[in-house]
Design an enzyme around this catalytic site. Sequence first.
Site, PDB file in Angstrom:
ATOM      1  N   ASP A   1       0.818  -1.223   0.000  1.00  0.00           N
ATOM      2  CA  ASP A   1       0.000   0.000   0.000  1.00  0.00           C
ATOM      3  C   ASP A   1       0.847   1.268   0.000  1.00  0.00           C
ATOM      4  O   ASP A   1       0.671   2.155   0.850  1.00  0.00           O
ATOM      5  CB  ASP A   1      -0.932   0.016   1.206  1.00  0.00           C
ATOM      6  CG  ASP A   1      -1.676  -1.277   1.418  1.00  0.00           C
ATOM      7  OD1 ASP A   1      -1.991  -1.947   0.421  1.00  0.00           O
ATOM      8  OD2 ASP A   1      -1.929  -1.633   2.580  1.00  0.00           O
TER       9      ASP A   1
ATOM     10  N   GLU B   1     -11.281  -1.056  -3.392  1.00  0.00           N
ATOM     11  CA  GLU B   1     -10.522  -0.307  -2.377  1.00  0.00           C
ATOM     12  C   GLU B   1      -9.419   0.492  -3.047  1.00  0.00           C
ATOM     13  O   GLU B   1      -9.327   0.564  -4.266  1.00  0.00           O
ATOM     14  CB  GLU B   1      -9.897  -1.279  -1.380  1.00  0.00           C
ATOM     15  CG  GLU B   1      -8.925  -2.250  -2.021  1.00  0.00           C
ATOM     16  CD  GLU B   1      -8.504  -3.357  -1.079  1.00  0.00           C
ATOM     17  OE1 GLU B   1      -9.100  -3.470  -0.007  1.00  0.00           O
ATOM     18  OE2 GLU B   1      -7.567  -4.098  -1.432  1.00  0.00           O
TER      19      GLU B   1
END
Length: 409
Positions: free
Chosen positions: A139, A298
């Site tokens: 991420d 997401e």
Amino acid sequence: MVKRTAQLCALPLLAAFVFACGSDAAPGGPGTPTAGAASQPRAGASPTAGSGGAYAPPNGGGSNNVAGGAGASGGAPPTAGAGGGAEAGGSAGASGAVGLAGASGAAAGGAGAGGAGAGGAGIAIGAWKNPILPSYNADPQIAMFGGKFYIYPTTDGFADWLGTKFHAWSSPDLAKWTDEGVVLDLGPGVSWADDKAWAPGIAFKGDTYYFYFCAGQAIGVATAKSPTGPFKDVLGHELVKQGAYGVQAIDPYVLMDDDGRSYLYFGSSSSARVVELNEDMISFKGTPQTITIGGFREGSVAFKRNGKYYFMYSVGDTRDAAYNVAYGMGSSPMGPFTKPAVNPVLAKNDAQGILGTGHNSVLAMPNGDYYIAYHRFAIPNGDGTHREVCLDKLEFNSDGTIVPVKPTR
């Protein structure tokens, strides 16, 4: 789980691409939508005249390109830059790019795995090999402050994504990376959550760095006077509570537009959320609105290029080898966004053993070059909790659509 202003030579740069926070997880884990779950934002540096794009780096696994040693580096305040076209972006945890002041006529040398080039305005881009960070990270939020590049990742390698600390990594050239140490530790630093430290985003405004982070499947915001912290929880409570606004509250990403307004993107579900931030950067102007686009799961990322707004996001489950990145385009930071026919723009390459490519952020350089930071399954033997951070060029067609990325080893 998933998932900026600098001065180089005589040219001040405003850069920050915060995005990329989000990976999918098992029920109750990151990236797994639950009823009434909350969402997340992403941050960027404040834009100025001549701002050009945004940048944010990721962290990843592998022993390559690590400089070693730690040292805090303060960011220079944003100023107007000469030349470059106006572009804006957000903080990359997932998901936006911040504008960079560009000098006209800056050299465009290409850079990428195995290559090197000039980013313009005296920025030397080194040659890197993916993954760009050692060990397990995911991420990545990439950004640029004070003439240096930074990546703020999720520290990976924990069952159920139960990490508790956030690190910052810095680089002078996108190739050699130094671990600047822990910038926020949930244990002593956050009273309302103890674990699930996921997908942060970063933004710079005035003289303050704003660190948007996931903890306990909620979103908080911490501040510091340096891009390497230490960051302090400024609210003492969640910015987005678990279960708020009908999405899982993760993957914050900030877009700082060239009109001075800032937006927070977040959420894991079948749709994302976006809300304008107040001038204080720690409260909302209005109620988060829904972004609906095909395949969204997401990892929201937003940036602006040549007057067009781009919304990137991750599709599928971060534990799935087919996890990928898609995008849409629109005329407003609030949407709606239309998904071009050519999608996804980042996907696995079975022949090279590159799997699970997703949860990205974007960096825009002053010479008009763009880079995408993302994670993939670690090579070899990686999976949805053992991931590594990578960096590749992001190219555009003449009509503004994104050319599918060729992930490199």
